[in-house]
Design a protein around this motif. Structure first.
Motif, mmCIF file in Angstrom:
data_model
loop_
_atom_site.group_PDB
_atom_site.id
_atom_site.type_symbol
_atom_site.label_atom_id
_atom_site.label_comp_id
_atom_site.label_asym_id
_atom_site.label_seq_id
_atom_site.Cartn_x
_atom_site.Cartn_y
_atom_site.Cartn_z
ATOM 1 N N ALA A 126 0.838 -1.200 0.000
ATOM 2 C CA ALA A 126 0.000 0.000 0.000
ATOM 3 C C ALA A 126 0.870 1.246 0.000
ATOM 4 O O ALA A 126 1.738 1.410 0.874
ATOM 5 C CB ALA A 126 -0.920 0.002 1.213
ATOM 6 N N LEU A 127 0.645 2.143 -0.958
ATOM 7 C CA LEU A 127 1.348 3.422 -1.042
ATOM 8 C C LEU A 127 0.425 4.512 -0.521
ATOM 9 O O LEU A 127 -0.669 4.709 -1.061
ATOM 10 C CB LEU A 127 1.755 3.720 -2.486
ATOM 11 N N VAL A 128 0.868 5.232 0.511
ATOM 12 C CA VAL A 128 -0.030 6.163 1.199
ATOM 13 C C VAL A 128 0.716 7.450 1.529
ATOM 14 O O VAL A 128 1.913 7.414 1.853
ATOM 15 C CB VAL A 128 -0.575 5.533 2.504
ATOM 16 N N ASP A 129 0.026 8.594 1.478
ATOM 17 C CA ASP A 129 0.697 9.856 1.767
ATOM 18 C C ASP A 129 0.823 10.093 3.274
ATOM 19 O O ASP A 129 0.251 9.362 4.088
ATOM 20 C CB ASP A 129 0.014 11.028 1.050
ATOM 21 N N LYS A 130 1.571 11.137 3.635
ATOM 22 C CA LYS A 130 1.929 11.356 5.040
ATOM 23 C C LYS A 130 0.745 11.719 5.934
ATOM 24 O O LYS A 130 0.847 11.605 7.161
ATOM 25 C CB LYS A 130 3.004 12.436 5.137
ATOM 26 N N ILE A 163 -0.411 -6.556 5.407
ATOM 27 C CA ILE A 163 -0.374 -5.528 4.364
ATOM 28 C C ILE A 163 0.915 -4.738 4.530
ATOM 29 O O ILE A 163 1.178 -4.181 5.599
ATOM 30 C CB ILE A 163 -1.595 -4.586 4.458
ATOM 31 N N THR A 164 1.728 -4.689 3.484
ATOM 32 C CA THR A 164 2.994 -3.962 3.530
ATOM 33 C C THR A 164 2.739 -2.493 3.219
ATOM 34 O O THR A 164 2.331 -2.147 2.109
ATOM 35 C CB THR A 164 3.995 -4.532 2.511
ATOM 36 N N THR A 165 2.959 -1.639 4.200
ATOM 37 C CA THR A 165 2.673 -0.207 4.013
ATOM 38 C C THR A 165 3.951 0.556 3.665
ATOM 39 O O THR A 165 5.032 0.264 4.183
ATOM 40 C CB THR A 165 2.080 0.411 5.283
ATOM 41 N N ILE A 166 3.787 1.527 2.769
ATOM 42 C CA ILE A 166 4.830 2.528 2.529
ATOM 43 C C ILE A 166 4.138 3.883 2.673
ATOM 44 O O ILE A 166 3.629 4.457 1.715
ATOM 45 C CB ILE A 166 5.481 2.376 1.140
ATOM 46 N N VAL A 167 4.084 4.334 3.924
ATOM 47 C CA VAL A 167 3.427 5.605 4.244
ATOM 48 C C VAL A 167 4.503 6.672 4.377
ATOM 49 O O VAL A 167 5.495 6.479 5.089
ATOM 50 C CB VAL A 167 2.627 5.506 5.560
ATOM 51 N N ALA A 168 4.336 7.776 3.685
ATOM 52 C CA ALA A 168 5.330 8.848 3.723
ATOM 53 C C ALA A 168 5.539 9.327 5.154
ATOM 54 O O ALA A 168 4.585 9.480 5.918
ATOM 55 C CB ALA A 168 4.894 10.003 2.840
ATOM 56 N N GLN A 169 6.794 9.556 5.522
ATOM 57 C CA GLN A 169 7.123 10.002 6.870
ATOM 58 C C GLN A 169 6.984 11.516 6.965
ATOM 59 O O GLN A 169 7.594 12.244 6.185
ATOM 60 C CB GLN A 169 8.547 9.581 7.228
ATOM 61 N N PRO A 170 6.193 12.009 7.915
ATOM 62 C CA PRO A 170 6.050 13.471 8.059
ATOM 63 C C PRO A 170 7.380 14.114 8.453
ATOM 64 O O PRO A 170 8.267 13.449 8.997
ATOM 65 C CB PRO A 170 5.020 13.615 9.187
ATOM 66 N N ASN A 228 12.514 2.887 -0.935
ATOM 67 C CA ASN A 228 11.730 2.726 -2.171
ATOM 68 C C ASN A 228 11.186 4.051 -2.692
ATOM 69 O O ASN A 228 9.968 4.201 -2.873
ATOM 70 C CB ASN A 228 10.563 1.759 -1.929
ATOM 71 N N PRO A 229 12.053 5.027 -2.944
ATOM 72 C CA PRO A 229 11.555 6.337 -3.410
ATOM 73 C C PRO A 229 10.888 6.261 -4.783
ATOM 74 O O PRO A 229 9.903 6.977 -5.031
ATOM 75 C CB PRO A 229 12.816 7.210 -3.449
ATOM 76 N N GLN A 230 11.402 5.412 -5.682
ATOM 77 C CA GLN A 230 10.831 5.309 -7.025
ATOM 78 C C GLN A 230 9.431 4.703 -6.978
ATOM 79 O O GLN A 230 8.520 5.156 -7.680
ATOM 80 C CB GLN A 230 11.743 4.448 -7.918
ATOM 81 N N LEU A 231 9.264 3.677 -6.152
ATOM 82 C CA LEU A 231 7.944 3.044 -6.021
ATOM 83 C C LEU A 231 6.950 4.003 -5.396
ATOM 84 O O LEU A 231 5.816 4.136 -5.882
ATOM 85 C CB LEU A 231 8.059 1.772 -5.177
ATOM 86 N N TYR A 232 7.362 4.700 -4.345
ATOM 87 C CA TYR A 232 6.438 5.619 -3.687
ATOM 88 C C TYR A 232 6.037 6.768 -4.602
ATOM 89 O O TYR A 232 4.909 7.264 -4.532
ATOM 90 C CB TYR A 232 7.049 6.183 -2.396
ATOM 91 N N ARG A 233 6.944 7.177 -5.480
ATOM 92 C CA ARG A 233 6.661 8.294 -6.371
ATOM 93 C C ARG A 233 5.491 7.979 -7.313
ATOM 94 O O ARG A 233 4.852 8.885 -7.853
ATOM 95 C CB ARG A 233 7.916 8.654 -7.164
#
Length: 512
Positions: A287-291, A307-314, A413-418
């Motif tokens: 899951a790609l999610v914003d901060k 569920i593998t989360t990639i939530v942007a770090q504030p 994973n900056p490319q994936l999150y983008r």
């Protein structure tokens, strides 16, 4: 001949509704999809023929109307009634049936849960049609204006402000009443008395609102739509609205889960993430999610749900307003999991007693441990680290492990999150800017959920038609094996069409 001449209005023509609709017209898929479904199995209110009285409309008629209407930017029941009689595509779809606007409106209001189930059913169809990848899903939310004005939304501060104003004005009118009573001005006295009566009524209304607010346990209350809330839309802009959550698959940018809430994103991640997993029937995904969704408890729940989360770090803020500098923020302290200690930038070790403390906020609560070192008092850079007399103190939440794992994935994973913005943000732009669905005219969270599920369903239909085309999509629908398939009704309609064609053939043969 100088100009092209049209057909005379008095010219007779032999044609059918079928002749007016091309094979790749999207209305053909709407018809095939609705006829495929057994609406009663999804929970739609299906009316049956009574012993007496006028026959009712088939519920499929109303579903076709709304699918066609929302696909073409028409959602007013009165406008949909007009389209039924003047739109050739709608005439073909409904076989020239024209329901009244009241019946059309009631169908949407009475079937919110069934509309949500219909959205989920279409997601299953898209998965079986191999249009959903089930690997990477982007999650985001957007605000939809509620059918409730700002003036009809109140919190305790706003109620107190109105009551204070009423008391001030009441005192002014009482003083004026006393003054004019002495001067014996009956006309002015009557006018003032009317104003006092109006203020008394207004004060009573605000007192009743205050009682309702306290009884609800909520920080605010809306009078037109009790479920609507004042939510931050952008920057400092606040609107009385609902928050549409959507999970979008990365393969073809199709929506795989959606629901509407009346709170902000901070505590909304796990519900929409788990809903996406359940709708697709899969074991795991990324899951790609914003901060705005970054919340330790929510990340931990997703972890437990596999569920593998990639939530942007504030951005890391100051841990102490009076002392902490950039080089001594919490992120600069290294945690050692084996020893359960922190190492500060000066190389000292912060330890914990092992005791758990509880912190409760307005929307959540969590447990945490405190880490300290007695060497803080003699540290030469203490003034750069903290202004606390006892020295620096680090709090570690019970969800810290899950948060650190998530933050590590985010940095790796900056490319994936983008890709997150590419996957889901254009959907809200299409729905709100291009289609104009930036508000709801329905009231109540359940009904609003139903309408927003319908909007997302229509978006998926539109996009899947653009991907495959109408003929191929209908072909996949016919091959799809679903427990909600209306086999008997579909066969009956096919048989009816065949009988009609046979009748026309023999009639033309007899005439010849």
């Amino acid at each position: 001949m100088q100009h092209i001449i049209g057909i005379s209005r008095q010219q007779l023509r032999f044609s059918s509704l079928e002749d007016t609709i091309s094979p790749d017209n999207q209305v053909r898929f709407i018809d095939a999809f609705v006829e495929y479904i057994a609406l009663s199995k999804l929970g739609f209110s299906v009316k049956t023929l009574k012993a007496e009285g006028r026959p009712s409309f088939n519920s499929k008629v109303f579903l076709k109307i709304y699918l066609y209407g929302y696909l073409n930017g028409v959602r007013s029941a009165r406008d949909l009634e007009k389209e039924c009689s003047r739109n050739m595509e709608m005439q073909w779809l409904l076989e020239a049936i024209v329901p009244n606007y009241h019946s059309i409106s009631d169908f949407r209001k009475n079937n919110p849960i069934a509309l949500k189930k219909l959205f989920k059913l279409y997601v299953l169809f898209l998965k079986d049609a191999d249009l959903i990848g089930c690997e990477t899903i982007a999650i985001d939310g957007t605000k939809s204006r509620a059918h409730n004005s700002k003036k009809a939304n109140f919190n305790q501060k706003k109620i107190d402000k109105h009551v204070d104003y009423i008391e001030v004005k009441t005192q002014e009118y009482l003083n004026a009443l006393k003054e004019n009573d002495a001067k014996d001005n009956p006309a002015i006295i009557q006018n003032i008395q009317q104003k006092l009566d109006r203020l008394k009524g207004n004060k009573l209304r605000y007192e009743q609102l205050e009682e309702k607010l306290k009884a609800s346990g909520e920080p605010q209350i809306s009078t037109t739509d009790s479920d609507a809330r004042a939510l931050l839309v952008q920057g400092q802009v606040v609107e009385i609205s609902f928050n549409i959550q959507a999970a979008v698959d990365a393969k073809h940018n199709l929506v795989v889960a959606t629901h509407t809430i009346n709170k902000n994103d901070r505590s909304a991640l796990s519900a929409i993430a788990i809903e996406a997993k359940e709708n697709l029937g899969i074991e795991t995904y990324t899951a790609l999610v914003d901060k705005g969704y970054h919340n330790g408890k929510q990340i931990e729940i997703c972890k437990q749900a596999n569920i593998t989360t990639i939530v942007a770090q504030p951005e890391q803020g100051k841990s102490n307003q009076n002392g902490t500098t950039k080089d001594y923020l919490v992120a600069q302290f290294q945690y050692n999991q084996d020893t359960d200690t922190y190492s500060c930038p000066q190389g000292e070790t912060l330890k914990t007693t092992g005791s758990w403390h509880k912190k409760t906020t307005d929307s959540d609560s969590y447990n945490f441990k405190k880490y300290r070192t007695p060497k803080c008092k003699a540290c030469p850079v203490k003034h750069l680290c903290t202004s606390r007399a006892g020295g620096r103190e680090i709090d570690r939440s019970q969800y810290a492990d899950a948060v650190e794992e998530n933050n590590k994935r985010y940095h790796e994973n900056p490319q994936l999150y983008r890709k997150r913005q590419e996957i889901n943000e254009h959907i809200f732009g299409t729905i709100k800017r291009q289609w104009g669905y930036n508000h709801t005219n329905l009231t109540g969270l359940e009904k609003v959920n139903g309408e927003h599920s319908l909007i997302m369903l229509v978006y998926n239909i539109k996009r899947s038609i653009n991907i495959l085309g109408v003929p191929d999509l209908i072909a996949k629908l016919k091959k799809w094996n679903s427990p909600y398939k209306a086999k008997v009704l579909f066969l009956l309609k096919t048989k009816y069409i065949k009988l009609q064609l046979d009748f026309i053939f023999y009639q033309s043969k007899f005439a010849a």
